[in-house]
Design a protein around this motif. Structure first.
Motif, PDB file in Angstrom:
ATOM      1  N   PHE A  97       0.863  -1.186   0.000  1.00  0.00           N
ATOM      2  CA  PHE A  97       0.000   0.000   0.000  1.00  0.00           C
ATOM      3  C   PHE A  97       0.897   1.233   0.000  1.00  0.00           C
ATOM      4  CE2 PHE A  97      -2.778   3.215   1.918  1.00  0.00           C
ATOM      5  CZ  PHE A  97      -3.969   2.981   1.242  1.00  0.00           C
ATOM      6  N   VAL A  98       0.757   2.075  -1.019  1.00  0.00           N
ATOM      7  CA  VAL A  98       1.589   3.281  -1.104  1.00  0.00           C
ATOM      8  C   VAL A  98       0.988   4.358  -0.196  1.00  0.00           C
ATOM      9  CG1 VAL A  98       2.476   5.086  -2.627  1.00  0.00           C
ATOM     10  CG2 VAL A  98       2.222   2.734  -3.478  1.00  0.00           C
ATOM     11  N   VAL A  99       1.813   4.854   0.718  1.00  0.00           N
ATOM     12  CA  VAL A  99       1.304   5.801   1.704  1.00  0.00           C
ATOM     13  C   VAL A  99       1.704   7.227   1.345  1.00  0.00           C
ATOM     14  CG1 VAL A  99       1.185   6.348   4.159  1.00  0.00           C
ATOM     15  CG2 VAL A  99       1.669   4.015   3.423  1.00  0.00           C
ATOM     16  N   GLY A 100       0.780   8.152   1.457  1.00  0.00           N
ATOM     17  CA  GLY A 100       1.066   9.565   1.203  1.00  0.00           C
ATOM     18  C   GLY A 100       0.088  10.421   1.978  1.00  0.00           C
ATOM     19  N   GLU A 101       0.211  11.711   1.746  1.00  0.00           N
ATOM     20  CA  GLU A 101      -0.616  12.698   2.446  1.00  0.00           C
ATOM     21  C   GLU A 101      -2.087  12.279   2.644  1.00  0.00           C
ATOM     22  OE1 GLU A 101       1.042  15.500   3.251  1.00  0.00           O
ATOM     23  OE2 GLU A 101      -0.720  16.258   4.305  1.00  0.00           O
ATOM     24  N   ILE A 248     -10.306   8.844   3.571  1.00  0.00           N
ATOM     25  CA  ILE A 248      -9.174   8.466   2.733  1.00  0.00           C
ATOM     26  C   ILE A 248      -9.296   9.243   1.418  1.00  0.00           C
ATOM     27  CG2 ILE A 248     -10.317   6.421   1.732  1.00  0.00           C
ATOM     28  CD1 ILE A 248      -7.607   5.004   1.932  1.00  0.00           C
ATOM     29  N   CYS A 249      -8.184   9.867   0.997  1.00  0.00           N
ATOM     30  CA  CYS A 249      -8.212  10.661  -0.239  1.00  0.00           C
ATOM     31  C   CYS A 249      -7.001  10.291  -1.078  1.00  0.00           C
ATOM     32  CB  CYS A 249      -8.081  12.150   0.028  1.00  0.00           C
ATOM     33  SG  CYS A 249      -9.058  12.771   1.346  1.00  0.00           S
ATOM     34  N   LEU A 253       0.584  13.993  -5.230  1.00  0.00           N
ATOM     35  CA  LEU A 253       1.904  13.383  -5.015  1.00  0.00           C
ATOM     36  C   LEU A 253       1.814  11.875  -4.777  1.00  0.00           C
ATOM     37  CD1 LEU A 253       4.199  15.672  -2.846  1.00  0.00           C
ATOM     38  CD2 LEU A 253       4.515  14.876  -5.193  1.00  0.00           C
ATOM     39  N   THR A 254       0.805  11.488  -4.019  1.00  0.00           N
ATOM     40  CA  THR A 254       0.639  10.053  -3.755  1.00  0.00           C
ATOM     41  C   THR A 254       0.278   9.336  -5.046  1.00  0.00           C
ATOM     42  OG1 THR A 254      -0.221  10.703  -1.616  1.00  0.00           O
ATOM     43  CG2 THR A 254      -0.445   8.401  -2.197  1.00  0.00           C
ATOM     44  N   ILE A 379      -1.438  22.847  -5.854  1.00  0.00           N
ATOM     45  CA  ILE A 379      -2.655  22.024  -5.919  1.00  0.00           C
ATOM     46  C   ILE A 379      -2.826  21.240  -4.623  1.00  0.00           C
ATOM     47  CG2 ILE A 379      -3.735  20.053  -7.082  1.00  0.00           C
ATOM     48  CD1 ILE A 379      -2.418  21.031  -9.690  1.00  0.00           C
ATOM     49  N   ARG A 380      -1.701  20.734  -4.146  1.00  0.00           N
ATOM     50  CA  ARG A 380      -1.768  19.942  -2.920  1.00  0.00           C
ATOM     51  C   ARG A 380      -2.236  20.782  -1.736  1.00  0.00           C
ATOM     52  NH1 ARG A 380       3.567  17.588  -0.789  1.00  0.00           N
ATOM     53  NH2 ARG A 380       2.934  18.126   1.299  1.00  0.00           N
TER      54      ARG A 380
END
Ligand code: ADP
Ligand code: MG
Length: 407
Positions: A97-101, A248-249, A253-254, A379-380
């Protein structure tokens, strides 16, 4: 088969195979929770009958018949242990699972819950749009806990409901309830499908309370916040909100990281050009991203056709955004960094991305920026703030509609 008790079981066995009947006769029998329990002290005999049942009835027999060594209770039996992983697919794990903001919080609490089920957040309620990894996280929790020997059931709310309707039809509601009462961890997916299913909600409410009191973990996923659920009883909604509710969004970047990871996994060379095209051409839905990447693998990268971007649209977005914030469009493309101009610029980046097919590079160019990471950053920032700041959220929704109608 009609309702299962020792008598109906024996007459059924007799009809299927007389040899099997005499074998069954060597076991001590009990009927419990709608199942037949067969006990013996002879390990060999136990293996014999299991393979016999398997060839005659397939793996499904384990739902009806439990074969045990004397003194061994059901949680130790291989039959039950098989069931302990009901509905799980090993392809989902925390590792892949790729984790990001946008998904970090959901990921972290999921991991905590998997580490100590029942004791932290109960229930854990994960909500968010389609293809953002809710099912993945539920399954990852399940797989993690099965390894530790927990009795886990994963189910979509729809299947749960169908199972219950079936139980009503066959008069086995009691067995249905009991089945859920012995679980350590219940993962119920797509809770929005409970909508309008009054009877299912009642049953689930009871199972929920039972598990909750016994400090058994419940994890739920839904496409919306509990408060937004339609036609779900207030008492259930308040239970859902009683634990921890996380959103969860998927942020840009993610998404970028996920694209790179999935390309690597499929052994497709990770060229910037391809990554950039994928960023543009896929929606914020990891399932779509995976589909598009599999398509690349099959049909080659030529498959990634560029969409034509209207420069005019970008100009219009600049103009309308500037007017809305009471500044000149040139200020958006200039280097002025006042708070007001900066904010308007970031919103304009965001709107360009949302309302057109422009790539990050094209947006950067339209705003006289050399580096598209400025665009990603802007954007982030808006994605983040939009979630926390209702007023900003309102302004952006308004602009999206207002400008979107004019492109
Ligand atoms: P949801 O249940 O939210 O609709 P899923 O969990 O089914 O979404 O995710 C859709 C697909 O995307 C699955 O194949 C899942 O493995 C993958 N996926 C989603 N989020 C991630 C992530 N952060 N890292 C890796 N794969 C992901
Ligand atoms: Mg799902």
């Amino acid at each position: 088969m009609e309702e299962l008790n020792i008598k109906t079981f024996l007459s059924y066995v007799e009809r299927v195979d007389r040899g099997l009947l005499s074998l069954v006769g060597k076991f001590r029998m009990e009927e419990r929770e709608g199942k037949i329990f067969l006990f013996t002290e002879d390990r060999k005999l136990k293996e014999n009958i299991e393979s016999f049942l398997l060839t005659k009835f397939g793996n499904g027999f384990r739902d009806k018949v439990v074969v045990l060594l004397e003194g061994e209770e059901s949680d130790g039996s291989p039959g039950v242990r098989k069931k302990a992983a009901e509905g799980l697919n090993v392809k989902y794990s925390f590792n892949n699972f790729v984790v990001g903001e946008g998904n970090r919080l959901a990921y972290e609490v999921a991991l905590e819950v998997a580490n100590s089920p029942g004791s932290l957040y109960n229930p854990l309620f994960i909500y968010g749009g389609v293809g953002l990894g809710k099912t993945h996280l539920l399954q990852a929790i399940g797989n993690f806990c099965v390894e530790k020997g927990y009795h886990v059931v994963y189910k979509s709310a729809n299947d749960f409901s169908e199972e219950m309707v079936e139980a009503i039809k066959t008069g086995s509601v009691k067995e249905f309830r009991n089945r859920y009462r012995s679980i350590d961890l219940l993962l119920l997916d797509d809770i929005q499908f409970l909508s309008g299913k009054t009877r299912t909600q009642v049953e689930f409410f009871n199972i929920f309370n039972h598990m909750f009191l016994k400090e058994k973990q419940i994890v739920l996923a839904s496409d919306r916040h509990p408060k937004e659920l339609k036609d779900v009883s207030d008492r259930l909604v308040s239970r859902f909100e009683g634990g921890l509710v996380v959103e969860i969004c998927l942020d840009e970047l993610t998404k970028l990281e996920i694209i790179k990871r999935k390309l690597c996994e499929l052994k497709i060379e990770v060229q910037d050009r391809i990554v950039e095209s994928l960023m543009e051409q896929t929606s914020n839905n990891v399932r779509d991203i995976e589909g598009t990447i599999r398509g690349l693998k099959l049909r080659g990268v030529e498959h990634l056709k560029r969409k034509k971007v209207s420069v005019n649209d970008l100009e219009k977005i600049k103009l309308y955004t500037a007017v809305h914030f009471g500044i000149e469009p040139e200020e958006l493309t200039g280097s002025k960094r006042s708070k007001k101009v900066n904010r308007a610029r970031h919103i304009a980046f965001y709107l360009c991305r949302k309302l057109t097919d422009a790539s990050l590079i094209e947006i950067a160019r339209a705003f006289n920026r050399n580096d598209h990471s400025t665009v990603i950053y802007g954007i982030r920032k808006i994605e983040e703030e939009r979630r926390k700041d209702r007023k900003l959220n309102y302004i952006i929704s308004f602009l999206e509609k207002h400008i979107g109608d004019r492109l």
